[in-house]
Design a protein around this motif. Structure first.
Motif, PDB file in Angstrom:
ATOM      1  N   PHE A  63       0.851  -1.181   0.000  1.00  0.00           N
ATOM      2  CA  PHE A  63       0.000   0.000   0.000  1.00  0.00           C
ATOM      3  C   PHE A  63       0.892   1.239   0.000  1.00  0.00           C
ATOM      4  O   PHE A  63       1.783   1.362   0.832  1.00  0.00           O
ATOM      5  N   VAL A  64       0.622   2.145  -0.949  1.00  0.00           N
ATOM      6  CA  VAL A  64       1.438   3.348  -1.036  1.00  0.00           C
ATOM      7  C   VAL A  64       1.298   4.182   0.241  1.00  0.00           C
ATOM      8  O   VAL A  64       2.253   4.776   0.722  1.00  0.00           O
ATOM      9  N   CYS A  65       0.107   4.169   0.849  1.00  0.00           N
ATOM     10  CA  CYS A  65      -0.114   4.994   2.047  1.00  0.00           C
ATOM     11  C   CYS A  65       0.611   4.457   3.269  1.00  0.00           C
ATOM     12  O   CYS A  65       0.877   5.184   4.201  1.00  0.00           O
ATOM     13  N   LEU A  66       0.904   3.161   3.265  1.00  0.00           N
ATOM     14  CA  LEU A  66       1.439   2.514   4.464  1.00  0.00           C
ATOM     15  C   LEU A  66       2.896   2.101   4.253  1.00  0.00           C
ATOM     16  O   LEU A  66       3.752   2.376   5.077  1.00  0.00           O
ATOM     17  N   ASP A  67       3.167   1.428   3.151  1.00  0.00           N
ATOM     18  CA  ASP A  67       4.519   0.940   2.862  1.00  0.00           C
ATOM     19  C   ASP A  67       5.327   2.009   2.124  1.00  0.00           C
ATOM     20  O   ASP A  67       6.543   1.982   2.129  1.00  0.00           O
ATOM     21  N   GLY A  68       4.639   2.906   1.471  1.00  0.00           N
ATOM     22  CA  GLY A  68       5.243   4.040   0.787  1.00  0.00           C
ATOM     23  C   GLY A  68       4.921   5.267   1.595  1.00  0.00           C
ATOM     24  O   GLY A  68       4.621   5.139   2.782  1.00  0.00           O
ATOM     25  N   PRO A  69       4.900   6.435   0.993  1.00  0.00           N
ATOM     26  CA  PRO A  69       5.019   6.698  -0.444  1.00  0.00           C
ATOM     27  C   PRO A  69       6.451   6.614  -0.971  1.00  0.00           C
ATOM     28  O   PRO A  69       6.661   6.672  -2.161  1.00  0.00           O
ATOM     29  N   VAL A  70       7.448   6.500  -0.073  1.00  0.00           N
ATOM     30  CA  VAL A  70       8.843   6.560  -0.506  1.00  0.00           C
ATOM     31  C   VAL A  70       9.351   5.167  -0.876  1.00  0.00           C
ATOM     32  O   VAL A  70       9.199   4.220  -0.092  1.00  0.00           O
ATOM     33  N   PHE A  71       9.878   5.049  -2.067  1.00  0.00           N
ATOM     34  CA  PHE A  71      10.465   3.792  -2.532  1.00  0.00           C
ATOM     35  C   PHE A  71      11.766   4.111  -3.267  1.00  0.00           C
ATOM     36  O   PHE A  71      11.886   5.169  -3.878  1.00  0.00           O
ATOM     37  N   THR A  72      12.707   3.166  -3.242  1.00  0.00           N
ATOM     38  CA  THR A  72      13.845   3.317  -4.147  1.00  0.00           C
ATOM     39  C   THR A  72      13.402   2.786  -5.506  1.00  0.00           C
ATOM     40  O   THR A  72      12.448   2.009  -5.604  1.00  0.00           O
ATOM     41  N   MET A  73      14.087   3.206  -6.533  1.00  0.00           N
ATOM     42  CA  MET A  73      13.745   2.719  -7.867  1.00  0.00           C
ATOM     43  C   MET A  73      13.939   1.203  -7.934  1.00  0.00           C
ATOM     44  O   MET A  73      13.230   0.520  -8.663  1.00  0.00           O
ATOM     45  N   ALA A  74      14.881   0.678  -7.155  1.00  0.00           N
ATOM     46  CA  ALA A  74      15.086  -0.774  -7.132  1.00  0.00           C
ATOM     47  C   ALA A  74      13.875  -1.468  -6.513  1.00  0.00           C
ATOM     48  O   ALA A  74      13.432  -2.519  -6.987  1.00  0.00           O
ATOM     49  N   GLU A  75      13.300  -0.867  -5.475  1.00  0.00           N
ATOM     50  CA  GLU A  75      12.094  -1.452  -4.857  1.00  0.00           C
ATOM     51  C   GLU A  75      10.917  -1.421  -5.825  1.00  0.00           C
ATOM     52  O   GLU A  75      10.127  -2.372  -5.889  1.00  0.00           O
ATOM     53  N   LEU A  76      10.803  -0.334  -6.580  1.00  0.00           N
ATOM     54  CA  LEU A  76       9.688  -0.237  -7.535  1.00  0.00           C
ATOM     55  C   LEU A  76       9.819  -1.295  -8.626  1.00  0.00           C
ATOM     56  O   LEU A  76       8.812  -1.787  -9.145  1.00  0.00           O
ATOM     57  N   ASP A  77      11.050  -1.654  -8.963  1.00  0.00           N
ATOM     58  CA  ASP A  77      11.254  -2.695  -9.975  1.00  0.00           C
ATOM     59  C   ASP A  77      10.679  -4.038  -9.536  1.00  0.00           C
ATOM     60  O   ASP A  77      10.339  -4.880 -10.364  1.00  0.00           O
TER      61      ASP A  77
END
Lengths: 333, 280
Positions: free
Chosen positions: B260-274
């Motif tokens: 969930f972007v609201c809980l686990d994000g909103p911040v991600f590394t580009m590697a995590e988004l992959d």
């Protein structure tokens, strides 16, 4: 201990002093749901399954969150509602669905206060299935028609009534209440086999996620009308919208069931939509049920109740999809 | 990573009433709101990159990045994009609004310690990045050289002008690089898109973390440039937006796969988004 059939009404009467009893009830020829017991007649315990699941007892279709005033001095007042209720005759699939909702609303970093308050005051009395319905497939989803481990109390069919098994403190309280109505004896009927079988496995869940761009999603979504019936009738679908009823200067903020099958669900201000077509929406729904939820909460979000299979106006069938995927990706059991 | 210190301790879904004490017109369609509790306190203490749910009673509620905070206020910057944001832009100072939060994870301020930082913002995307920029200046000794690269469509669309041109360039060991897609008769700065300017500035990918946020198309091409320059996806950190209703991982809609972007994000590394399904 066994509760004999003739003692059902007296048992319900004793329970009625503890809270409102909701029993499987035929509303008309086509629709059945959990409705308040009338206080005198025997509930229809042969209904497999009620058209509507019991989820609205814990997670109402529409639920007020707070009242507000914007005129004059603005104010907010939280709405607290948690009636004492007993869900009576909940099938194993629906009992598991409550367990799924508990995982979402009672944990995962935040407790949902509205749900938690209702949940604390609800007792779940489950009832095994002596026979299964035409679209039942709970035993393909890791459940048994004869068990409901997360229910407070389990009633298992016998020749002459029901075996009473308390499974939690709330269940023990009910069993104690019934002690003069129950007696030794009785043998639980063996679990019937489900009508539908499907080839679900952990391996397939993983494969489905990795086949995110597979043509299977284009193939399966064609018939979908995006009507949301599947999510409305699903006992485990818990998505909600938050909105308000405003009456000029005052109003109520409420939440209501929403559906991931609607395009508005993910559409952002400005128009961007990460799930713009029914393909993305159906894929998300199936993956949420079969894979994502398990990744997050450790159990699958489909309980095999068969409602979506039986009521989809386009005859979309998640069990047929699972089998098709298992065959195509070679992940059959 | 999640900060559980939600302002509404008993019920995270019920906001507290706050008041808007200052409105700054950043651009023709972006305003910044400084918000305080009715008794003059800071509504909550966010970590950089965390979110707040801001509401206008009877109109709606939406999630915005908390771009800054001070002793007794928080700030959020809102671009006019729809019904609710139009209504925010109609507000006057003194107006009461609902506030709940902070929600979500935050920029990895500790893992970034000892590193040079390259902040990249596009348009209103500078708003979340700004929270980390301010944090880095407040903890200046913890970080190395700081570069801020910001681009907008035109000079009139530049947000946080006071920070960009007055405040931040004065900070020690800091360089601010501003570019616009199209200049005007008075613009003397760089003209061109962010990715091209980024390559021109030729930042070295050594001991440097990149924090970027902007429109999806800008992120896509900026990331391509960063990779070409030798940055790893692990060192490129971004923040996402998604439609949200609850902010606490219950209402369902802001998922990407099982996150969930609201809980686990909103911040991600580009590697995590992959690692997540391509559904943004």
């Amino acid at each position: 201990m066994q509760l004999k059939r003739e003692n059902l009404i007296p048992a319900l009467r004793l329970l009625a002093a503890q809270g409102e009893i909701l029993v499987p009830t035929a509303v008309d020829e086509k629709v059945s749901k959990f409705a308040p017991w009338d206080g005198s007649s025997a509930p229809d315990l042969a209904l497999v399954n009620t058209t509507l699941p019991p989820k609205d007892t814990l997670f109402p279709h529409q639920e007020g969150m707070y009242r507000y005033k914007t005129a004059g001095e603005p104010s907010l007042e939280e709405i607290v509602e948690a009636p004492a209720r007993i869900l009576f005759g909940v099938r194993p699939c629906d009992a598991r669905s409550i367990d799924c909702m508990d995982k979402v609303f009672l944990g995962d970093k935040y407790e949902d206060a509205f749900y938690a308050r209702r949940r604390a005051n609800v007792t779940v009395i489950a009832h095994t299935c002596a026979q299964t319905g035409p679209t039942c497939f709970c035993d393909s989803m890791g459940l048994s028609p004869a068990e409901a481990p997360s229910a407070d109390l389990l009633l298992s069919d016998t020749e002459t009534g029901w075996l009473v098994t308390a499974q939690t403190e709330k269940g023990e309280a009910v069993a104690a209440l019934w002690k003069d109505l129950t007696a030794e004896g009785g043998e639980a009927a063996p679990a019937p086999a489900c009508t539908l079988k499907t080839n679900m496995s952990d391996a397939l869940a993983g494969t489905l996620v990795s086949r995110f761009e597979d043509p299977i999603w284009d193939e399966v979504c064609h018939a979908c009308l995006g009507c949301g019936t599947c999510t409305y009738l699903c006992p485990t679908c818990y998505c909600f919208d938050i909105n308000h009823e405003d009456h000029g200067g005052e109003g109520t903020q409420f939440r209501c069931w929403d559906s991931c099958m609607f395009s508005d669900y993910t559409r952002m201000a400005g128009g961007h939509n990460p799930r713009p077509s029914k393909k993305e929406r159906l894929r998300n729904r199936y993956l949420h049920k079969l894979a994502y939820f398990k990744e997050r909460y450790g159990q699958i979000l489909c309980v095999g109740c068969g409602r979506c299979v039986g009521h989809c106006p386009s005859h979309l069938d998640i069990t047929a999809f699972i089998d098709k995927a298992a065959e195509r990706f070679g992940e059959g059991k | 990573m999640v900060n559980h210190d939600c302002t509404c301790k008993d019920n995270p879904l019920v906001p507290q009433l706050c008041k808007v004490i200052k409105i700054t017109q950043e651009t023709p369609d972006v305003q910044t709101y400084r918000v305080q509790t009715l008794d003059g306190k800071r509504p909550f203490t966010p970590m950089p990159g965390q979110l707040g749910m801001f509401s206008l009673l009877g109109v709606g509620e939406a999630m915005f990045s908390v771009t800054a905070y001070g002793e007794d206020w928080i700030e959020t910057s809102i671009k006019k994009t729809g019904m609710l944001t139009d209504a925010f832009h109609e507000m006057a100072e003194g107006q009461q609004i609902g506030v709940r939060g902070p929600y979500g994870n935050h920029f990895p301020v500790d893992p970034c310690k000892g590193k040079d930082l390259l902040f990249i913002g596009g348009g209103i995307g500078l708003a979340p990045v700004r929270s980390f920029i301010r944090y880095a200046f407040a903890h200046r000794a913890d970080y190395g050289k700081i570069d801020i690269l910001y681009g907008s469509r035109s000079p009139a669309d530049l947000v946080f002008k006071e920070d960009l041109f007055d405040n931040w360039p004065k900070e020690p060991d800091t360089a601010v690089h501003v570019t616009v897609d199209r200049g005007d008769e008075t613009w003397e700065g760089n003209v061109g898109m962010v990715p091209g300017y980024l390559e021109e500035l030729a930042f070295q990918p050594v001991n440097r973390k990149v924090i970027l946020c902007g429109p999806p198309i800008m992120i896509k091409f900026t990331l391509q440039s960063l990779l070409k320059m030798g940055f790893s996806k692990e060192d490129c950190i971004t923040t996402l937006e998604m439609r949200m209703k609850c902010g606490i991982g219950k209402c369902g809609r802001c998922n990407i796969g099982s996150k969930f972007v609201c809980l686990d994000g909103p911040v991600f590394t580009m590697a995590e988004l992959d690692e997540l399904p391509d559904e943004m």
